[in-house]
Write a protein that holds these residues in place. Structure first.
Motif, PDB file in Angstrom:
ATOM      1  N   ALA A  31     -27.416  35.650 -52.212  1.00  0.00           N
ATOM      2  CA  ALA A  31     -28.132  35.788 -53.505  1.00  0.00           C
ATOM      3  C   ALA A  31     -29.589  36.181 -53.278  1.00  0.00           C
ATOM      4  O   ALA A  31     -30.157  36.980 -54.026  1.00  0.00           O
ATOM      5  N   LEU A  32     -30.172  35.657 -52.217  1.00  0.00           N
ATOM      6  CA  LEU A  32     -31.589  35.935 -51.960  1.00  0.00           C
ATOM      7  C   LEU A  32     -31.804  37.281 -51.285  1.00  0.00           C
ATOM      8  O   LEU A  32     -32.717  38.024 -51.631  1.00  0.00           O
ATOM      9  N   ILE A  33     -30.951  37.583 -50.317  1.00  0.00           N
ATOM     10  CA  ILE A  33     -31.188  38.792 -49.524  1.00  0.00           C
ATOM     11  C   ILE A  33     -30.611  40.026 -50.196  1.00  0.00           C
ATOM     12  O   ILE A  33     -31.212  41.094 -50.201  1.00  0.00           O
ATOM     13  N   GLU A  34     -29.450  39.863 -50.832  1.00  0.00           N
ATOM     14  CA  GLU A  34     -28.803  41.052 -51.415  1.00  0.00           C
ATOM     15  C   GLU A  34     -28.947  41.132 -52.931  1.00  0.00           C
ATOM     16  O   GLU A  34     -29.322  42.149 -53.488  1.00  0.00           O
ATOM     17  N   LYS A  35     -28.701  40.020 -53.609  1.00  0.00           N
ATOM     18  CA  LYS A  35     -28.734  40.110 -55.084  1.00  0.00           C
ATOM     19  C   LYS A  35     -30.150  39.988 -55.617  1.00  0.00           C
ATOM     20  O   LYS A  35     -30.451  40.336 -56.735  1.00  0.00           O
ATOM     21  N   LYS A  36     -31.021  39.412 -54.816  1.00  0.00           N
ATOM     22  CA  LYS A  36     -32.432  39.284 -55.171  1.00  0.00           C
ATOM     23  C   LYS A  36     -32.614  38.661 -56.566  1.00  0.00           C
ATOM     24  O   LYS A  36     -33.357  39.175 -57.408  1.00  0.00           O
ATOM     25  N   GLN A  37     -31.922  37.548 -56.778  1.00  0.00           N
ATOM     26  CA  GLN A  37     -32.038  36.871 -58.090  1.00  0.00           C
ATOM     27  C   GLN A  37     -33.456  36.302 -58.228  1.00  0.00           C
ATOM     28  O   GLN A  37     -33.800  35.310 -57.613  1.00  0.00           O
ATOM     29  N   SER A  39     -28.447  27.821 -41.832  1.00  0.00           N
ATOM     30  CA  SER A  39     -27.290  27.658 -40.946  1.00  0.00           C
ATOM     31  C   SER A  39     -26.103  27.108 -41.728  1.00  0.00           C
ATOM     32  O   SER A  39     -26.292  26.310 -42.659  1.00  0.00           O
ATOM     33  N   GLY A  40     -24.893  27.592 -41.396  1.00  0.00           N
ATOM     34  CA  GLY A  40     -23.688  26.998 -41.965  1.00  0.00           C
ATOM     35  C   GLY A  40     -23.164  27.729 -43.197  1.00  0.00           C
ATOM     36  O   GLY A  40     -23.910  28.400 -43.924  1.00  0.00           O
ATOM     37  N   THR A  41     -21.860  27.564 -43.430  1.00  0.00           N
ATOM     38  CA  THR A  41     -21.201  28.258 -44.560  1.00  0.00           C
ATOM     39  C   THR A  41     -21.768  27.782 -45.898  1.00  0.00           C
ATOM     40  O   THR A  41     -21.784  28.534 -46.870  1.00  0.00           O
ATOM     41  N   LEU A  64     -30.579  33.523 -39.236  1.00  0.00           N
ATOM     42  CA  LEU A  64     -29.306  33.005 -39.752  1.00  0.00           C
ATOM     43  C   LEU A  64     -28.329  32.790 -38.603  1.00  0.00           C
ATOM     44  O   LEU A  64     -28.551  33.260 -37.490  1.00  0.00           O
ATOM     45  N   ASP A  65     -27.240  32.111 -38.900  1.00  0.00           N
ATOM     46  CA  ASP A  65     -26.126  32.121 -37.965  1.00  0.00           C
ATOM     47  C   ASP A  65     -24.957  32.837 -38.656  1.00  0.00           C
ATOM     48  O   ASP A  65     -25.044  33.210 -39.839  1.00  0.00           O
ATOM     49  N   ARG A  66     -23.895  33.069 -37.911  1.00  0.00           N
ATOM     50  CA  ARG A  66     -22.758  33.841 -38.447  1.00  0.00           C
ATOM     51  C   ARG A  66     -22.275  33.238 -39.766  1.00  0.00           C
ATOM     52  O   ARG A  66     -21.931  33.954 -40.715  1.00  0.00           O
ATOM     53  N   GLU A  67     -22.266  31.909 -39.839  1.00  0.00           N
ATOM     54  CA  GLU A  67     -21.719  31.260 -41.039  1.00  0.00           C
ATOM     55  C   GLU A  67     -22.624  31.486 -42.247  1.00  0.00           C
ATOM     56  O   GLU A  67     -22.169  31.862 -43.321  1.00  0.00           O
ATOM     57  N   SER A  68     -23.910  31.281 -42.085  1.00  0.00           N
ATOM     58  CA  SER A  68     -24.795  31.432 -43.257  1.00  0.00           C
ATOM     59  C   SER A  68     -24.949  32.901 -43.635  1.00  0.00           C
ATOM     60  O   SER A  68     -25.318  33.217 -44.772  1.00  0.00           O
ATOM     61  N   ALA A  69     -24.632  33.802 -42.688  1.00  0.00           N
ATOM     62  CA  ALA A  69     -24.739  35.249 -42.966  1.00  0.00           C
ATOM     63  C   ALA A  69     -23.399  35.837 -43.393  1.00  0.00           C
ATOM     64  O   ALA A  69     -23.281  37.038 -43.639  1.00  0.00           O
ATOM     65  N   SER A  70     -22.367  34.985 -43.536  1.00  0.00           N
ATOM     66  CA  SER A  70     -20.985  35.496 -43.654  1.00  0.00           C
ATOM     67  C   SER A  70     -20.722  36.301 -44.929  1.00  0.00           C
ATOM     68  O   SER A  70     -19.771  37.076 -44.980  1.00  0.00           O
ATOM     69  N   LEU A  71     -21.564  36.180 -45.951  1.00  0.00           N
ATOM     70  CA  LEU A  71     -21.315  36.939 -47.201  1.00  0.00           C
ATOM     71  C   LEU A  71     -22.197  38.187 -47.291  1.00  0.00           C
ATOM     72  O   LEU A  71     -22.166  38.904 -48.289  1.00  0.00           O
TER      73      LEU A  71
END
Ligand code: 6PG
Length: 247
Positions: free
Chosen positions: A211-217, A201-203, A236-243
């Motif tokens: 990094a975890l969901i898309e970049k898969k570092q 949650s949160g920005t 997630l919430d909107r803020e933590s999903a914002s990127l």
């Protein structure tokens, strides 16, 4: 990260807590239907506290089989339960004291003994409960995880030996904030769960979530959470999903 995982985005942190409580209730319902009891492992930190408090209210207070529920902890700071840093202490304030769960079905990690002994003791508590032999790994119905901005989850911190642990189910580590001795479940038991849910949650968590969901570092410890056959959800919430890519 396994190919199969779902991302659920709620409008705000309150609705994230509501959604987390609903996932908890659904997992409990299914487990009780399947085998007569429900096993869940809770994480600490601040994110899940809203969900814990929501679970103590209706419809969850009256709708969940609390007397058939067994609560364990994913990790714990080796501090007294009265210490604000205690994960069990927080969950007791927010949830345990308010629901009709049977005391013997609440399994806090043993922080009153030396950490290495505590890890052995808790592993035994888990395997005795699940009646698993040395070659079998206990399968929790639900594991709830948080995520640190460094990509840690549970107390699996970056570049620590516990990330390579493939035999012990519970280990002693030192790290995090506060920098104290901790007990943590390890990948073998976390990845055996029937369902794993990350809450973020949160920005402040937006960059690590991306990094975890898309970049898969791959160096990020949370990427080691790959349930063998269980379901993986990012809540997630909107803020933590914002990127995240808006697809
Ligand atoms: C702990 C937690 C830890 C937590 C993350 C996120 O004991 O510290 O288990 O893994 O989930 O650090 O913490 P916040 O929810 O406070 O951001």
């Amino acid at each position: 990260m396994p190919t199969q995982f779902q991302v659920i985005i709620q409008e705000n942190s309150d609705l994230l807590s509501e959604a987390g409580a609903t996932l908890f209730a659904e997992s409990a319902e299914q487990a009780v239907e399947d085998k007569g009891f429900f096993t869940v492992a809770l994480s600490g930190g601040s994110t899940p506290r809203g969900m814990h408090r929501r679970l103590a209210e209706d419809p969850f207070h009256s709708g969940i089989w609390w007397h058939k529920t067994h609560i364990f902890w994913v990790d714990e700071r080796c501090v007294p339960v009265e210490d604000p840093a205690s994960n069990y202490g927080a969950a007791r304030k927010d949830l345990i004291n308010w629901v009709p769960i049977i005391k013997k079905n609440v399994h806090p990690m043993p922080v009153h003994m030396p950490p290495h002994a505590g890890a052995v003791h808790y592993q035994r508590e888990i395997t005795d409960f699940f009646k698993t032999g040395p070659a079998e790994i206990p399968a929790f119905d639900l594991v709830l995880l948080g995520i640190g901005t460094d990509g840690h989850t549970a107390s699996l911190f970056p570049e620590t030996p516990v990330l390579r642990e493939q035999k012990q189910l519970v280990s002693m580590v030192k790290g995090g904030s506060p920098m104290v001795n901790r007990l943590t479940m390890t990948y073998p038991v976390l990845n055996q769960a029937r369902e794993v849910v990350f809450l973020a949650s949160g920005t402040g968590k937006a960059a690590i979530v991306q990094a975890l969901i898309e970049k898969k570092q791959r160096t990020l410890p949370a990427l080691g959470i790959r349930p063998r056959s269980g379901k993986l959800t990012w809540l997630l919430d909107r803020e933590s999903a914002s990127l995240l890519q808006k697809d």
